[in-house]
Design a protein around this motif. Structure first.
Motif, short mmCIF file in Angstrom:
data_model
loop_
_atom_site.label_atom_id
_atom_site.label_comp_id
_atom_site.label_asym_id
_atom_site.label_seq_id
_atom_site.Cartn_x
_atom_site.Cartn_y
_atom_site.Cartn_z
N VAL A 1 0.87 -1.17 0.00
CA VAL A 1 0.00 0.00 0.00
C VAL A 1 0.91 1.22 0.00
O VAL A 1 1.83 1.30 0.81
N SER A 2 0.65 2.16 -0.89
CA SER A 2 1.56 3.30 -1.02
C SER A 2 0.81 4.62 -1.07
O SER A 2 -0.23 4.75 -1.71
N THR A 3 1.38 5.59 -0.35
CA THR A 3 0.93 6.98 -0.40
C THR A 3 2.16 7.87 -0.55
O THR A 3 3.27 7.37 -0.67
N GLN A 4 1.97 9.15 -0.47
CA GLN A 4 3.09 10.08 -0.62
C GLN A 4 4.07 9.95 0.55
O GLN A 4 5.26 9.83 0.36
N SER A 5 3.56 9.97 1.78
CA SER A 5 4.44 10.01 2.96
C SER A 5 4.32 8.80 3.87
O SER A 5 5.00 8.75 4.89
N THR A 6 3.46 7.86 3.57
CA THR A 6 3.22 6.66 4.38
C THR A 6 2.99 6.97 5.85
O THR A 6 3.63 6.45 6.73
N GLY A 7 2.00 7.84 6.09
CA GLY A 7 1.66 8.18 7.46
C GLY A 7 0.27 7.80 7.85
O GLY A 7 0.05 7.12 8.85
N ASN A 8 -0.72 8.19 7.06
CA ASN A 8 -2.11 8.03 7.45
C ASN A 8 -2.81 6.92 6.66
O ASN A 8 -3.07 5.84 7.19
#
Length: 185
Positions: A1-8
């Protein structure tokens, strides 16, 4: 699973999928980790090597009441129980059958990475974007959408052959459009 900053969003999905027994990892595609700051133009910026605990302690030191109220301290507490620190997708050496992104921009970055660095092993990866707004409530709801999608894919007798049909059915069921692209490592 990937997002820009891997925070939320990616970590919420990571947490749910892990609890449900899936082999899952989470990554960011940005150049650094950006968390909301006291104003929109003053984010808290960290290198991917800075642990979630170090980020949490830094925010507590800066303004514990503010970062408790906006949910960042709770989010970082959850994250540190899942893994030590954020990781950058472009530095990952592991290969995945399915890469789920949570934002169209991240989907584009992942596809760009594969375009520039892929076709080495020839192993296929399926990149699917499930668009999720970056707030705590939508991250939770989006994690369940990702879980339902992964459950359907893993339950297929031949997910390679059935994937586009599964995505179409999930789009209709969730009333949401997903981006999809097969690519190669």
């Amino acid at each position: 699973v990937s997002t820009q900053s891997t925070g939320n969003r990616s970590m919420e999905a990571h947490n749910l999928l892990k609890k449900r027994g899936y082999n899952v990892e989470s990554y960011g595609t940005g150049s650094c980790v950006k968390l909301p700051g006291p104003t929109i133009d003053k984010p808290n910026v960290y290198d991917f090597s800075v642990t979630y605990e170090e980020q949490r302690q830094d925010l507590k030191r800066k303004d514990a009441a503010f970062y408790t109220q906006n949910g960042l301290l709770n989010m970082l507490d959850r994250n540190r129980r899942i893994k030590a620190h954020p990781e950058k997708f472009q530095e990952c050496k592991e290969e995945f059958d399915i890469v789920v992104t949570c934002q169209e921009r991240v989907f584009d970055q992942v596809i760009e990475y594969f375009t520039n660095n892929g076709n080495v092993t020839g192993n296929m990866a399926h990149v699917i974007n499930v668009e999720i707004k970056d707030n705590h409530e939508d991250a939770t709801l989006g994690a369940f959408v990702i879980h339902d999608l992964i459950r359907e894919i893993c339950g297929a007798s031949d997910h390679e052959a059935e994937l586009e049909d599964i995505i179409e059915k999930m789009e209709a069921k969730k009333n949401q459009k997903f981006l999809y692209s097969p690519t190669f490592y």
